[in-house]
Design a protein around this motif. Sequence first.
Motif, mmCIF file in Angstrom:
data_model
loop_
_atom_site.group_PDB
_atom_site.id
_atom_site.type_symbol
_atom_site.label_atom_id
_atom_site.label_comp_id
_atom_site.label_asym_id
_atom_site.label_seq_id
_atom_site.Cartn_x
_atom_site.Cartn_y
_atom_site.Cartn_z
ATOM 1 N N LEU A 124 11.449 -22.266 -5.557
ATOM 2 C CA LEU A 124 11.480 -21.975 -4.424
ATOM 3 C C LEU A 124 11.582 -20.656 -4.624
ATOM 4 O O LEU A 124 12.731 -19.884 -3.917
ATOM 5 C CB LEU A 124 12.336 -23.261 -3.891
ATOM 6 C CG LEU A 124 12.400 -22.591 -1.980
ATOM 7 C CD1 LEU A 124 11.519 -23.498 -1.465
ATOM 8 C CD2 LEU A 124 13.705 -24.134 -1.554
ATOM 9 N N SER A 125 11.078 -19.371 -2.997
ATOM 10 C CA SER A 125 11.273 -18.847 -2.647
ATOM 11 C C SER A 125 11.242 -18.157 -1.029
ATOM 12 O O SER A 125 10.804 -19.272 -0.095
ATOM 13 C CB SER A 125 10.048 -17.520 -3.100
ATOM 14 O OG SER A 125 9.851 -17.350 -4.056
ATOM 15 N N LEU A 126 12.096 -17.343 -0.720
ATOM 16 C CA LEU A 126 12.195 -17.092 0.842
ATOM 17 C C LEU A 126 12.246 -15.831 1.157
ATOM 18 O O LEU A 126 12.909 -15.323 0.235
ATOM 19 C CB LEU A 126 13.596 -17.829 0.980
ATOM 20 C CG LEU A 126 14.342 -17.734 2.659
ATOM 21 C CD1 LEU A 126 13.018 -18.407 3.634
ATOM 22 C CD2 LEU A 126 15.598 -18.505 2.840
ATOM 23 N N ILE A 127 11.850 -15.826 2.014
ATOM 24 C CA ILE A 127 11.647 -14.386 2.626
ATOM 25 C C ILE A 127 11.888 -14.119 4.333
ATOM 26 O O ILE A 127 12.197 -15.263 5.668
ATOM 27 C CB ILE A 127 10.302 -13.612 3.284
ATOM 28 C CG1 ILE A 127 10.068 -13.515 1.502
ATOM 29 C CG2 ILE A 127 9.849 -12.055 3.586
ATOM 30 C CD1 ILE A 127 8.085 -13.535 1.775
ATOM 31 N N ALA A 177 11.753 -16.105 9.116
ATOM 32 C CA ALA A 177 11.398 -16.460 7.585
ATOM 33 C C ALA A 177 10.536 -17.074 7.540
ATOM 34 O O ALA A 177 9.862 -18.078 7.771
ATOM 35 C CB ALA A 177 13.079 -17.318 7.767
ATOM 36 N N VAL A 178 10.608 -16.964 5.709
ATOM 37 C CA VAL A 178 8.641 -18.006 5.683
ATOM 38 C C VAL A 178 9.387 -18.727 4.328
ATOM 39 O O VAL A 178 10.074 -17.634 3.142
ATOM 40 C CB VAL A 178 7.850 -16.391 4.946
ATOM 41 C CG1 VAL A 178 6.923 -17.560 4.618
ATOM 42 C CG2 VAL A 178 7.654 -15.525 6.445
ATOM 43 N N ILE A 179 9.697 -19.789 4.430
ATOM 44 C CA ILE A 179 9.685 -20.819 3.119
ATOM 45 C C ILE A 179 8.454 -20.460 2.563
ATOM 46 O O ILE A 179 6.884 -20.822 2.744
ATOM 47 C CB ILE A 179 10.029 -21.994 3.501
ATOM 48 C CG1 ILE A 179 11.325 -21.655 4.398
ATOM 49 C CG2 ILE A 179 10.346 -23.112 2.625
ATOM 50 C CD1 ILE A 179 11.865 -23.367 5.014
ATOM 51 N N LEU A 180 8.029 -20.450 1.041
ATOM 52 C CA LEU A 180 7.205 -20.238 -0.213
ATOM 53 C C LEU A 180 7.420 -21.288 -1.499
ATOM 54 O O LEU A 180 8.438 -21.305 -2.477
ATOM 55 C CB LEU A 180 7.089 -19.021 -0.713
ATOM 56 C CG LEU A 180 6.746 -18.087 0.526
ATOM 57 C CD1 LEU A 180 6.485 -16.366 -0.248
ATOM 58 C CD2 LEU A 180 5.569 -18.598 0.878
ATOM 59 N N PRO A 181 7.054 -22.779 -1.421
ATOM 60 C CA PRO A 181 7.569 -23.754 -2.116
ATOM 61 C C PRO A 181 6.541 -23.290 -3.275
ATOM 62 O O PRO A 181 5.280 -23.465 -3.317
ATOM 63 C CB PRO A 181 7.069 -24.885 -1.435
ATOM 64 C CG PRO A 181 7.159 -24.579 -0.003
ATOM 65 C CD PRO A 181 6.549 -23.437 -0.382
ATOM 66 N N GLY A 182 7.201 -23.657 -4.643
ATOM 67 C CA GLY A 182 6.498 -23.094 -6.028
ATOM 68 C C GLY A 182 6.423 -21.683 -5.758
ATOM 69 O O GLY A 182 5.132 -21.748 -6.450
ATOM 70 N N THR A 183 6.872 -20.718 -5.006
ATOM 71 C CA THR A 183 6.036 -19.321 -5.345
ATOM 72 C C THR A 183 6.949 -18.502 -6.186
ATOM 73 O O THR A 183 8.233 -18.561 -5.748
ATOM 74 C CB THR A 183 6.624 -19.005 -4.495
ATOM 75 O OG1 THR A 183 5.411 -20.004 -3.498
ATOM 76 C CG2 THR A 183 5.603 -18.054 -3.856
ATOM 77 N N THR A 184 6.808 -18.067 -6.870
ATOM 78 C CA THR A 184 7.678 -17.526 -7.922
ATOM 79 C C THR A 184 8.039 -15.446 -6.912
ATOM 80 O O THR A 184 7.388 -15.708 -5.800
ATOM 81 C CB THR A 184 7.084 -16.298 -9.438
ATOM 82 O OG1 THR A 184 6.366 -15.829 -9.124
ATOM 83 C CG2 THR A 184 6.610 -17.961 -9.970
ATOM 84 N N ALA A 185 8.601 -15.222 -7.921
ATOM 85 C CA ALA A 185 9.363 -13.753 -6.835
ATOM 86 C C ALA A 185 8.228 -12.730 -6.980
ATOM 87 O O ALA A 185 8.265 -12.618 -5.784
ATOM 88 C CB ALA A 185 10.447 -12.436 -7.655
ATOM 89 N N GLU A 186 7.370 -12.583 -7.997
ATOM 90 C CA GLU A 186 6.022 -12.416 -8.499
ATOM 91 C C GLU A 186 5.099 -12.833 -6.601
ATOM 92 O O GLU A 186 4.584 -11.960 -5.792
ATOM 93 C CB GLU A 186 5.450 -12.390 -9.379
ATOM 94 C CG GLU A 186 5.883 -11.553 -10.152
ATOM 95 C CD GLU A 186 6.979 -11.980 -10.970
ATOM 96 O OE1 GLU A 186 6.981 -12.893 -10.773
ATOM 97 O OE2 GLU A 186 8.347 -11.650 -11.603
ATOM 98 N N GLY A 187 4.696 -13.547 -6.505
ATOM 99 C CA GLY A 187 4.473 -14.773 -5.508
ATOM 100 C C GLY A 187 4.819 -14.272 -4.314
ATOM 101 O O GLY A 187 3.835 -14.197 -3.080
ATOM 102 N N ALA A 188 6.105 -13.991 -3.526
ATOM 103 C CA ALA A 188 6.433 -14.272 -2.984
ATOM 104 C C ALA A 188 6.502 -12.193 -2.230
ATOM 105 O O ALA A 188 6.334 -11.760 -0.943
ATOM 106 C CB ALA A 188 8.392 -14.145 -3.380
ATOM 107 N N PHE A 189 6.463 -11.657 -3.342
ATOM 108 C CA PHE A 189 6.341 -10.032 -2.885
ATOM 109 C C PHE A 189 5.177 -9.434 -2.340
ATOM 110 O O PHE A 189 4.499 -9.425 -1.703
ATOM 111 C CB PHE A 189 6.432 -9.241 -4.500
ATOM 112 C CG PHE A 189 7.728 -9.270 -4.600
ATOM 113 C CD1 PHE A 189 8.832 -9.090 -4.390
ATOM 114 C CD2 PHE A 189 7.759 -8.969 -6.411
ATOM 115 C CE1 PHE A 189 9.968 -8.749 -4.491
ATOM 116 C CE2 PHE A 189 9.128 -8.989 -6.759
ATOM 117 C CZ PHE A 189 10.617 -8.962 -6.199
#
Length: 278
Positions: A124-127, A177-189
């Motif tokens: 789970l990624s968060l920005i 804020a952006v919630i990115l379920p099922g997302t790796t750090a690379e995907g969040a970048f």
Amino acid sequence: PDWLVDASETTPMFLRSTPLKTAGLKTAFAVPIVVDENVLAVLVFFKRSQSELDPKLVKLVSTIALQVDRFMQRKQAEEALRQANQELQRLANIDGLTQIPNRRCFDRVLQQEWKRLRREQAPLSLILCDIDLFKLYNDHYGHLAGDDCLKQVAQAIQQSVHRPADLAARYGGEEFAVILPGTTAEGAFQVAAQIQTTLAKLSLPHGRSLVSRTVTLSMGVATLIPALEFSPEELIQTADRALYSAKSEGRNQYCSNQLLCGSMGKTPVRLEKSKAVF
């Protein structure tokens, strides 16, 4: 008004008069169903024999029609109430200014995704995003212009989030804020970089900025696999620390919980060694 017609007349009174004649139906008795002074339907009774208007029949059919009226009114009221509740629910989860999900919606979705991804053992990624030097923007252009800036930044962030499960929300003030379920750090970048690109295309002037001539964002990226020993609050805190790193390193960039930073057109680079969250 109630009316009685001869269903066997040569001039057709009904769209399908031939089947009526074939079935031997000779008399039709019709009563309109009226709701709020509008005729919604016509209740029609047929008889196999011709007959004059019967007051008892009129009373019976009128009683039935009245019950149907009340039933349809109740259904209309129930549907109106359902739609009103849906709209209230939508308004309760939408930020009034930017028209994207608000903090309440963010908290609810984060909790839901945390529980789901803990079961699935998926990342789970968060920005966390903060408009750079927004107070100076407000002081220079005024609060009305500041509100318009918030709206445009919100849309830029939302346009950069494409998957149905992802959520862009107003976190508070000039923070998003952006919630990115099922997302790796690379995907969040990649999402953070897309947000930068989309915002840059708007070229919103910022005459008081110390880092750019246009409005920019600092972003903190955090990624972990939810587990019992962690909590959603720790994910937020980690993203907040990464956001602080992005600001302290000069703003207009994104940093991760692994102290990786990047900006437009650059691959994130490690600033210093740090233990990853997962």
